[in-house]
Design a protein around this motif. Structure first.
Motif, PDB file in Angstrom:
ATOM      1  N   ALA A   1      36.065  70.645 -71.275  1.00  0.00           N
ATOM      2  CA  ALA A   1      35.077  69.875 -71.734  1.00  0.00           C
ATOM      3  C   ALA A   1      34.023  69.631 -70.587  1.00  0.00           C
ATOM      4  CB  ALA A   1      35.655  68.232 -71.632  1.00  0.00           C
ATOM      5  N   ILE A   2      32.782  69.807 -70.987  1.00  0.00           N
ATOM      6  CA  ILE A   2      31.799  69.805 -70.015  1.00  0.00           C
ATOM      7  C   ILE A   2      30.689  68.833 -70.510  1.00  0.00           C
ATOM      8  CG2 ILE A   2      32.141  72.248 -69.279  1.00  0.00           C
ATOM      9  CD1 ILE A   2      30.003  73.229 -71.283  1.00  0.00           C
ATOM     10  N   GLY A   3      29.829  68.410 -69.454  1.00  0.00           N
ATOM     11  CA  GLY A   3      28.710  67.335 -69.813  1.00  0.00           C
ATOM     12  C   GLY A   3      29.050  66.140 -69.394  1.00  0.00           C
ATOM     13  N   CYS A   4      28.294  65.043 -69.376  1.00  0.00           N
ATOM     14  CA  CYS A   4      28.275  63.632 -68.821  1.00  0.00           C
ATOM     15  C   CYS A   4      29.497  62.942 -69.465  1.00  0.00           C
ATOM     16  CB  CYS A   4      27.239  62.760 -69.186  1.00  0.00           C
ATOM     17  SG  CYS A   4      25.816  63.641 -68.211  1.00  0.00           S
ATOM     18  N   GLY A   5      30.396  62.632 -68.718  1.00  0.00           N
ATOM     19  CA  GLY A   5      31.600  61.746 -69.226  1.00  0.00           C
ATOM     20  C   GLY A   5      32.748  62.498 -70.238  1.00  0.00           C
ATOM     21  N   ALA A   6      32.410  63.793 -70.405  1.00  0.00           N
ATOM     22  CA  ALA A   6      33.477  64.481 -71.115  1.00  0.00           C
ATOM     23  C   ALA A   6      34.744  64.648 -70.691  1.00  0.00           C
ATOM     24  CB  ALA A   6      32.835  66.077 -71.455  1.00  0.00           C
ATOM     25  N   HIS A   7      35.552  64.561 -71.793  1.00  0.00           N
ATOM     26  CA  HIS A   7      36.921  64.610 -71.391  1.00  0.00           C
ATOM     27  C   HIS A   7      37.973  65.796 -71.926  1.00  0.00           C
ATOM     28  CE1 HIS A   7      37.806  60.153 -70.236  1.00  0.00           C
ATOM     29  NE2 HIS A   7      36.439  60.199 -70.595  1.00  0.00           N
ATOM     30  N   GLY A   8      38.526  66.486 -71.115  1.00  0.00           N
ATOM     31  CA  GLY A   8      39.356  67.553 -71.405  1.00  0.00           C
ATOM     32  C   GLY A   8      40.878  67.539 -71.329  1.00  0.00           C
ATOM     33  N   LYS A   9      41.606  68.418 -71.993  1.00  0.00           N
ATOM     34  CA  LYS A   9      43.104  68.479 -71.930  1.00  0.00           C
ATOM     35  C   LYS A   9      43.518  70.124 -71.732  1.00  0.00           C
ATOM     36  CE  LYS A   9      47.321  68.776 -74.402  1.00  0.00           C
ATOM     37  NZ  LYS A   9      47.599  69.425 -75.195  1.00  0.00           N
ATOM     38  N   MET A  10      44.314  70.300 -70.771  1.00  0.00           N
ATOM     39  CA  MET A  10      44.618  71.687 -70.517  1.00  0.00           C
ATOM     40  C   MET A  10      46.211  71.720 -70.444  1.00  0.00           C
ATOM     41  SD  MET A  10      41.850  73.511 -71.259  1.00  0.00           S
ATOM     42  CE  MET A  10      42.309  75.295 -70.629  1.00  0.00           C
ATOM     43  N   SER A  11      46.866  72.727 -70.847  1.00  0.00           N
ATOM     44  CA  SER A  11      48.161  73.101 -70.759  1.00  0.00           C
ATOM     45  C   SER A  11      48.283  74.374 -69.851  1.00  0.00           C
ATOM     46  CB  SER A  11      48.996  73.161 -72.251  1.00  0.00           C
ATOM     47  OG  SER A  11      48.716  72.153 -72.976  1.00  0.00           O
ATOM     48  N   PHE A  12      49.507  74.416 -69.343  1.00  0.00           N
ATOM     49  CA  PHE A  12      49.848  75.676 -68.380  1.00  0.00           C
ATOM     50  C   PHE A  12      51.157  76.257 -68.882  1.00  0.00           C
ATOM     51  CE2 PHE A  12      46.757  73.180 -66.162  1.00  0.00           C
ATOM     52  CZ  PHE A  12      46.051  74.171 -65.772  1.00  0.00           C
ATOM     53  N   THR A  13      51.244  77.467 -68.812  1.00  0.00           N
ATOM     54  CA  THR A  13      52.617  77.965 -69.217  1.00  0.00           C
ATOM     55  C   THR A  13      53.693  77.642 -68.039  1.00  0.00           C
ATOM     56  OG1 THR A  13      52.113  80.107 -68.104  1.00  0.00           O
ATOM     57  CG2 THR A  13      51.818  79.904 -70.358  1.00  0.00           C
ATOM     58  N   THR A  14      53.551  77.208 -66.911  1.00  0.00           N
ATOM     59  CA  THR A  14      54.150  76.777 -65.866  1.00  0.00           C
ATOM     60  C   THR A  14      54.855  75.443 -66.384  1.00  0.00           C
ATOM     61  OG1 THR A  14      52.296  75.894 -64.651  1.00  0.00           O
ATOM     62  CG2 THR A  14      53.450  78.102 -64.119  1.00  0.00           C
ATOM     63  N   GLY A  15      54.229  74.585 -67.504  1.00  0.00           N
ATOM     64  CA  GLY A  15      54.866  73.452 -67.767  1.00  0.00           C
ATOM     65  C   GLY A  15      53.809  72.164 -67.531  1.00  0.00           C
ATOM     66  N   GLU A  16      53.143  72.303 -66.645  1.00  0.00           N
ATOM     67  CA  GLU A  16      51.884  71.323 -66.500  1.00  0.00           C
ATOM     68  C   GLU A  16      51.005  70.903 -67.913  1.00  0.00           C
ATOM     69  OE1 GLU A  16      52.408  73.708 -64.429  1.00  0.00           O
ATOM     70  OE2 GLU A  16      52.849  72.937 -62.464  1.00  0.00           O
TER      71      GLU A  16
ATOM     72  N   LEU B   1      47.344  68.867 -67.906  1.00  0.00           N
ATOM     73  CA  LEU B   1      46.317  68.366 -67.146  1.00  0.00           C
ATOM     74  C   LEU B   1      45.158  67.537 -67.885  1.00  0.00           C
ATOM     75  CD1 LEU B   1      45.239  68.125 -64.245  1.00  0.00           C
ATOM     76  CD2 LEU B   1      43.545  70.039 -64.661  1.00  0.00           C
ATOM     77  N   ARG B   2      44.828  66.511 -67.714  1.00  0.00           N
ATOM     78  CA  ARG B   2      43.714  65.643 -68.301  1.00  0.00           C
ATOM     79  C   ARG B   2      42.476  65.318 -67.436  1.00  0.00           C
ATOM     80  NH1 ARG B   2      44.070  64.520 -73.336  1.00  0.00           N
ATOM     81  NH2 ARG B   2      45.906  64.037 -74.596  1.00  0.00           N
ATOM     82  N   TYR B   3      41.395  65.655 -67.618  1.00  0.00           N
ATOM     83  CA  TYR B   3      40.261  65.478 -66.672  1.00  0.00           C
ATOM     84  C   TYR B   3      39.098  64.919 -67.245  1.00  0.00           C
ATOM     85  CZ  TYR B   3      38.628  69.928 -68.386  1.00  0.00           C
ATOM     86  OH  TYR B   3      38.134  70.921 -69.052  1.00  0.00           O
ATOM     87  N   SER B   4      38.265  64.416 -66.519  1.00  0.00           N
ATOM     88  CA  SER B   4      36.969  63.825 -67.084  1.00  0.00           C
ATOM     89  C   SER B   4      35.867  64.141 -66.070  1.00  0.00           C
ATOM     90  CB  SER B   4      37.147  62.398 -67.325  1.00  0.00           C
ATOM     91  OG  SER B   4      37.405  61.518 -66.129  1.00  0.00           O
ATOM     92  N   LYS B   5      34.665  64.186 -66.814  1.00  0.00           N
ATOM     93  CA  LYS B   5      33.581  64.453 -66.011  1.00  0.00           C
ATOM     94  C   LYS B   5      32.625  63.144 -65.571  1.00  0.00           C
ATOM     95  CE  LYS B   5      34.635  68.720 -65.901  1.00  0.00           C
ATOM     96  NZ  LYS B   5      33.826  69.927 -66.668  1.00  0.00           N
ATOM     97  N   THR B   6      31.609  63.383 -64.360  1.00  0.00           N
ATOM     98  CA  THR B   6      31.109  62.019 -64.365  1.00  0.00           C
ATOM     99  C   THR B   6      30.130  61.551 -65.225  1.00  0.00           C
ATOM    100  OG1 THR B   6      30.855  63.229 -62.014  1.00  0.00           O
ATOM    101  CG2 THR B   6      28.781  61.567 -62.326  1.00  0.00           C
ATOM    102  N   LYS B   7      30.091  60.323 -65.667  1.00  0.00           N
ATOM    103  CA  LYS B   7      29.275  59.832 -66.525  1.00  0.00           C
ATOM    104  C   LYS B   7      27.945  60.058 -66.662  1.00  0.00           C
ATOM    105  CE  LYS B   7      32.861  56.634 -68.591  1.00  0.00           C
ATOM    106  NZ  LYS B   7      33.098  55.272 -69.064  1.00  0.00           N
ATOM    107  N   HIS B   8      27.370  59.487 -65.586  1.00  0.00           N
ATOM    108  CA  HIS B   8      25.779  59.189 -65.687  1.00  0.00           C
ATOM    109  C   HIS B   8      25.187  60.475 -65.176  1.00  0.00           C
ATOM    110  CE1 HIS B   8      21.829  57.275 -65.009  1.00  0.00           C
ATOM    111  NE2 HIS B   8      22.622  56.391 -65.144  1.00  0.00           N
ATOM    112  N   PRO B   9      23.936  60.860 -66.006  1.00  0.00           N
ATOM    113  CA  PRO B   9      23.219  61.962 -65.964  1.00  0.00           C
ATOM    114  C   PRO B   9      22.694  62.218 -64.498  1.00  0.00           C
ATOM    115  CG  PRO B   9      22.571  60.856 -67.802  1.00  0.00           C
ATOM    116  CD  PRO B   9      23.538  60.215 -67.363  1.00  0.00           C
ATOM    117  N   LYS B  10      22.477  61.299 -63.720  1.00  0.00           N
ATOM    118  CA  LYS B  10      21.917  61.228 -62.506  1.00  0.00           C
ATOM    119  C   LYS B  10      22.759  61.903 -61.228  1.00  0.00           C
ATOM    120  CE  LYS B  10      18.396  57.674 -62.324  1.00  0.00           C
ATOM    121  NZ  LYS B  10      17.962  56.350 -61.477  1.00  0.00           N
TER     122      LYS B  10
END
Length: 385
Positions: free
Chosen positions: A268-283, A285-294
């Motif tokens: 996920a890239i861009g203002c406020g975008a949310h991502g989800k990634m898996s790892f073969t090690t078992g983790e 991860l969920r993450y999000s990006k800064t919301k405001h364009p500034k």
């Protein structure tokens, strides 16, 4: 921690600007007050992706992109050249699968024939248009910048542009909407013969203008009549419902959204975008990006990230999977959560007794009764239960 099989990988790109903020919208969008810094923002998106690929390299390595979805805001405010630079820059950093689906959201009020053709030339394969209604009075109440004629013209542009597919977003349960009005909207949409139709109910979300000044919406009985008769119209027209609010002609389901609902991975890239990634090690991860364009345009991309604990994974898996009408392969629960089926068997057994779910040796299948009581079904899998 149990090793995970890695699901398909998608990418979500958020473009936050729009012409004006709609009163029902709770997305991270910002009304355009001056010229949009297109080129600068595209460069920030590509730098954001570069940092993600480095930060998540243990997950991303040797994977290619299954789909890209450019959402907003109103991405069609960006010119075709900017979209071309964006997609070219993405592909230079991570390979595309041979049949990649690339969707761009468009507002009919910003549609131009040459612009749509330019998007196709840039690599876009699918456009999703926020029509919402073909009733000018309803469109005005929803704060849309287009009218019904402009919506139909935009659909014609899409048909002539060379796209592989396109989607129409249509709402029902609008302020003071009657059953005949809702069905008339649907008939007009069906007459345009889109390969995909997203038909969803308007809901009042917190921190929107409608939340501060609630309009009169149809009651539950009226909403049920709209859904029941509308669903019949869509089915008779050859559309198959494959998700709570999504209908498609055969082989035209949205692959990007299917990956979300099948508990797939997405950068996920861009203002406020949310991502989800898996790892073969078992983790996971969920993450999000800064919301405001500034802040984002200062290079402050990553806002927060956290690991999904095992206790929360059953709820997250089924919250997505039970949106789909297709059966859920049991093996995918184990592969994508790292948990054994026995972890949820007690809850599944109770759901079967309640008539929410059916079970075979290899699958779980939500029932029509389960669809009606989806919240109660999902609560069974909450980690604190």
């Amino acid at each position: 921690m149990t090793a995970l099989c890695l699901p398909p990988l998608s990418l979500y790109v958020h473009i936050p600007w729009c012409v004006q903020k709609c009163p029902y919208c709770d997305f991270n969008s910002h009304a355009q007050k001056s010229e949009i810094p297109e080129r600068e923002y595209v460069q920030h998106l590509l730098t954001d992706l570069q940092q993600d690929l480095e930060r998540l390299k243990d997950s991303v390595q040797d994977r290619c992109l299954h789909s890209i979805f450019i959402g907003g805001g109103t991405p069609s405010l960006f010119c075709a050249e900017s979209i071309h630079q964006l997609l070219q820059g993405i592909e230079q950093q991570i390979p595309f699968s041979p049949n990649i689906e690339i969707t761009l959201e468009a507002n009919p009020g910003t549609a131009e024939a040459e612009r749509f053709k330019g998007y196709v030339k840039a690599g876009v394969t699918r456009i999703s248009m926020g029509i919402q209604s073909f009733n000018d009075e309803k469109l005005q109440a929803l704060g849309r910048i287009h009218n019904a004629d402009e919506a139909k013209t935009a659909v014609q542009f899409a048909k002539e542009s060379g796209l592989k597919s396109f989607n129409l977003d249509l709402m029902h349960g609008l302020p003071n909407q009657t059953l005949p009005q809702a069905l008339d909207d649907l008939r007009q949409a069906i007459a345009l013969n889109p390969p995909h139709l997203s038909w969803y109910q308007l809901t009042i979300e917190p921190n929107t203008m409608f939340a501060y000044r609630p309009p009169r919406l149809p009651d539950d009985d009226e909403l049920w009549d709209i859904f029941e008769q509308g669903h019949q119209l869509l089915t008779e027209a050859g559309y198959q419902q494959y998700e709570t609010s999504a209908y498609a002609k055969p082989d035209f389901q949205c692959q990007h959204n299917l990956n979300y609902w099948r508990f797939g991975d997405y950068l996920a890239i861009g203002c406020g975008a949310h991502g989800k990634m898996s790892f073969t090690t078992g983790e996971i991860l969920r993450y999000s990006k800064t919301k405001h364009p500034k802040g984002y345009m200062r290079g402050e991309y990553l806002y927060e990230q956290k690991n999904v604990p095992e206790i929360d994974r059953p709820f997250e898996f089924f919250m997505n999977r039970f949106r789909l009408l297709e059966a859920v392969p049991k093996r995918e629960f184990e592969q994508f959560t790292g948990l054994p089926q026995s972890e949820v068997q007690k809850q599944i057994d109770f759901a079967i007794k309640q008539g929410y779910v059916q079970e075979t040796h290899e699958h779980w299948q939500i029932t029509q009764h389960g669809k009606l009581f989806l919240n109660e079904l999902l609560e069974l899998f909450l980690g604190d239960e």
